[in-house]
Write a protein that holds these residues in place. Structure first.
Motif, PDB file in Angstrom:
ATOM      1  N   ASN A   1       0.847  -1.183   0.000  1.00 53.46           N
ATOM      2  CA  ASN A   1       0.000   0.000   0.000  1.00 53.46           C
ATOM      3  C   ASN A   1       0.890   1.244   0.000  1.00 53.46           C
ATOM      4  OD1 ASN A   1      -2.050   1.847   0.239  1.00 53.46           O
ATOM      5  ND2 ASN A   1      -2.991   0.915   2.025  1.00 53.46           N
TER       6      ASN A   1
ATOM      7  N   ALA B   1      -0.986   0.463 -12.040  1.00 50.06           N
ATOM      8  CA  ALA B   1      -1.817  -0.283 -11.090  1.00 50.06           C
ATOM      9  C   ALA B   1      -2.211   0.582  -9.895  1.00 50.06           C
ATOM     10  CB  ALA B   1      -1.068  -1.523 -10.620  1.00 50.06           C
ATOM     11  N   ASP B   2      -1.295   1.433  -9.450  1.00 46.17           N
ATOM     12  CA  ASP B   2      -1.605   2.334  -8.333  1.00 46.17           C
ATOM     13  C   ASP B   2      -2.684   3.334  -8.718  1.00 46.17           C
ATOM     14  OD1 ASP B   2      -0.872   3.570  -5.651  1.00 46.17           O
ATOM     15  OD2 ASP B   2      -0.486   5.265  -6.999  1.00 46.17           O
TER      16      ASP B   2
ATOM     17  N   LEU C   1      -4.950   2.939 -11.007  1.00 47.87           N
ATOM     18  CA  LEU C   1      -6.202   2.188 -11.141  1.00 47.87           C
ATOM     19  C   LEU C   1      -6.843   1.962  -9.780  1.00 47.87           C
ATOM     20  CD1 LEU C   1      -8.036   0.628 -13.150  1.00 47.87           C
ATOM     21  CD2 LEU C   1      -6.664  -1.409 -12.639  1.00 47.87           C
ATOM     22  N   GLY C   2      -6.046   1.605  -8.786  1.00 45.00           N
ATOM     23  CA  GLY C   2      -6.580   1.388  -7.446  1.00 45.00           C
ATOM     24  C   GLY C   2      -7.102   2.656  -6.802  1.00 45.00           C
TER      25      GLY C   2
ATOM     26  N   LEU D   1     -10.815   3.421  -9.016  1.00 39.12           N
ATOM     27  CA  LEU D   1     -11.914   2.456  -9.156  1.00 39.12           C
ATOM     28  C   LEU D   1     -13.027   2.684  -8.147  1.00 39.12           C
ATOM     29  CD1 LEU D   1     -10.178  -0.963  -9.984  1.00 39.12           C
ATOM     30  CD2 LEU D   1     -11.678   0.404 -11.457  1.00 39.12           C
TER      31      LEU D   1
ATOM     32  N   GLU E   1      -9.508   3.795  -1.660  1.00 37.24           N
ATOM     33  CA  GLU E   1      -8.359   3.325  -2.433  1.00 37.24           C
ATOM     34  C   GLU E   1      -8.171   1.828  -2.245  1.00 37.24           C
ATOM     35  OE1 GLU E   1      -3.549   4.137  -2.420  1.00 37.24           O
ATOM     36  OE2 GLU E   1      -4.923   5.825  -2.075  1.00 37.24           O
ATOM     37  N   ILE E   2      -7.939   1.138  -3.347  1.00 38.54           N
ATOM     38  CA  ILE E   2      -7.638  -0.294  -3.295  1.00 38.54           C
ATOM     39  C   ILE E   2      -6.137  -0.451  -3.095  1.00 38.54           C
ATOM     40  CG2 ILE E   2      -7.709  -2.482  -4.551  1.00 38.54           C
ATOM     41  CD1 ILE E   2     -10.052  -1.354  -6.156  1.00 38.54           C
TER      42      ILE E   2
ATOM     43  N   ILE F   1      -2.364  -1.530  -3.392  1.00 38.54           N
ATOM     44  CA  ILE F   1      -1.638  -1.919  -4.599  1.00 38.54           C
ATOM     45  C   ILE F   1      -1.409  -3.421  -4.651  1.00 38.54           C
ATOM     46  CG2 ILE F   1       0.651  -1.621  -3.574  1.00 38.54           C
ATOM     47  CD1 ILE F   1      -0.300  -0.605  -7.137  1.00 38.54           C
TER      48      ILE F   1
ATOM     49  N   THR G   1      -4.528  -4.970  -6.441  1.00 40.12           N
ATOM     50  CA  THR G   1      -4.635  -4.727  -7.879  1.00 40.12           C
ATOM     51  C   THR G   1      -3.532  -5.464  -8.654  1.00 40.12           C
ATOM     52  OG1 THR G   1      -3.367  -2.680  -7.585  1.00 40.12           O
ATOM     53  CG2 THR G   1      -5.757  -2.489  -7.637  1.00 40.12           C
TER      54      THR G   1
ATOM     55  N   VAL H   1      -4.258  -9.368  -8.522  1.00 42.16           N
ATOM     56  CA  VAL H   1      -5.293  -9.837  -9.439  1.00 42.16           C
ATOM     57  C   VAL H   1      -4.779  -9.841 -10.878  1.00 42.16           C
ATOM     58  CG1 VAL H   1      -7.552  -9.304 -10.417  1.00 42.16           C
ATOM     59  CG2 VAL H   1      -7.201  -9.137  -7.955  1.00 42.16           C
ATOM     60  N   ALA H   2      -4.203  -8.711 -11.300  1.00 41.79           N
ATOM     61  CA  ALA H   2      -3.674  -8.629 -12.671  1.00 41.79           C
ATOM     62  C   ALA H   2      -2.550  -9.635 -12.882  1.00 41.79           C
ATOM     63  CB  ALA H   2      -3.190  -7.207 -12.957  1.00 41.79           C
TER      64      ALA H   2
END
Length: 321
Positions: free
Chosen positions: A176, A284-285, A287-288, A291, A296-297, A299, A302, A305-306
């Protein structure tokens, strides 16, 4: 006309610059370029104390994990080996638990060195087991690393429950960047000389990846080069874990994608791998952050998963070949 590798690097640098600017202006605290140019104190503090440290830590962590994966894959001669699938990160996690139990008052540098010791021990254990087994196909080797990591992870979880530190360990190791601020990320600057060392040893890592007998026949000190590679990987992994937590799969998928286009020569691919790792992690950061804004998701989620989806694709692609 620039060669394809140079074109890739130019494109990655431009993409990294664009994503970095976007990351600097994106967040809960909105401000205009005019306010930034006017030098308002609040805006300047947000940029200097939070946004710049976040971008810098993402770039350094992305490069560190990507190069770590590239080196591990080369010296183990397997495309699916990385700090995540070789027990290195799990051993570093065990080191974090030891720090919390026995040395909670250590300085940040002292904690990092102890975590490095455990990460290196995990990497050496994996390589030692790998040298002893006969069946080393493309799937067996990473499965061996995952099994070793699960054993270390189970021991870590048991001790965390025993000392009532499960929440502390999970909080610390959840990748994170939301809490990264000035004064809490500077250890990552130690990754810069390590990355330079990886560039210097690139040709030797390439030779080591051709096998011990071949490398020794060319006059290479094989064991020394492998040891240097494991030290670099373990130090980089420890720096990332102790600063921002666990970032899964990045060191696995980015080197694989780059080598699909540039081949196995580290001298040709190492710069592109570093840039691609930074771009991937920064993307990815972002995107999190968008979304489920304003939340915040992490890191780690995200990227996990990817990374798992791409990992399965690479496995299936390798089986078809």
């Amino acid at each position: 006309m620039p060669e394809p590798r140079a074109m890739h690097n130019i494109a990655l640098v431009l993409c990294l610059a664009a994503l970095s600017i976007l990351s600097l202006v994106l967040g809960l605290s909105q401000f205009s370029v005019a306010k930034l140019a006017a030098g308002e104190d609040l805006v300047s503090q947000i940029i200097i104390l939070s946004r710049i440290p976040r971008v810098a830590s993402i770039i350094m962590a992305g490069m560190a994990m990507a190069i770590s994966g590239l080196i591990m894959q080369q010296i183990s001669k397997n495309r699916f080996v990385s700090p995540t699938t070789a027990g290195t990160i799990d051993a570093a996690r065990f080191g974090v638990l030891v720090v919390l139990i026995l040395f909670p008052h250590f300085s940040a540098l002292g904690k990092m060195l102890l975590v490095f010791f455990f990460a290196l021990a995990g990497s050496l254990l994996f390589m030692g087991i790998l040298r002893r087994i006969r069946m080393k196909n493309v799937v067996m080797v990473p499965l061996l690393g995952l099994m070793l990591g699960n054993v270390i992870g189970s021991l870590t979880t048991f001790l965390a429950y025993r000392y009532d530190l499960v929440q502390n360990v999970n909080t610390w190791l959840t990748g994170n960047f939301a809490m990264v601020t000035q004064g809490r990320y500077e250890l990552l600057y130690f990754s810069i000389p390590l990355l330079v060392t990886a560039f210097v040893y690139a040709d030797r890592f390439t030779l080591a990846g051709m096998g011990e007998e071949f490398a020794v026949g060319l006059g290479l000190n094989y064991k020394q080069v492998v040891t240097v590679g494991l030290v670099i990987v373990s130090l980089l992994s420890a720096l990332v874990v102790i600063t921002v937590g666990r970032i899964p799969f990045l060191g696995l998928i980015v080197p694989n994608i780059v080598t699909l286009y540039l081949g196995d020569n580290l001298r040709r691919s190492i710069a592109t791998t570093a840039l691609a790792g930074a771009v991937f992690l920064l993307g990815a950061d972002l995107l999190g952050r968008v979304l489920i804004a304003p939340y915040e998701i992490p890191i780690g989620l995200t990227v996990g998963v990817a990374g798992s989806v791409i990992f399965l694709y690479l496995l299936l692609r390798g089986e078809r070949r």
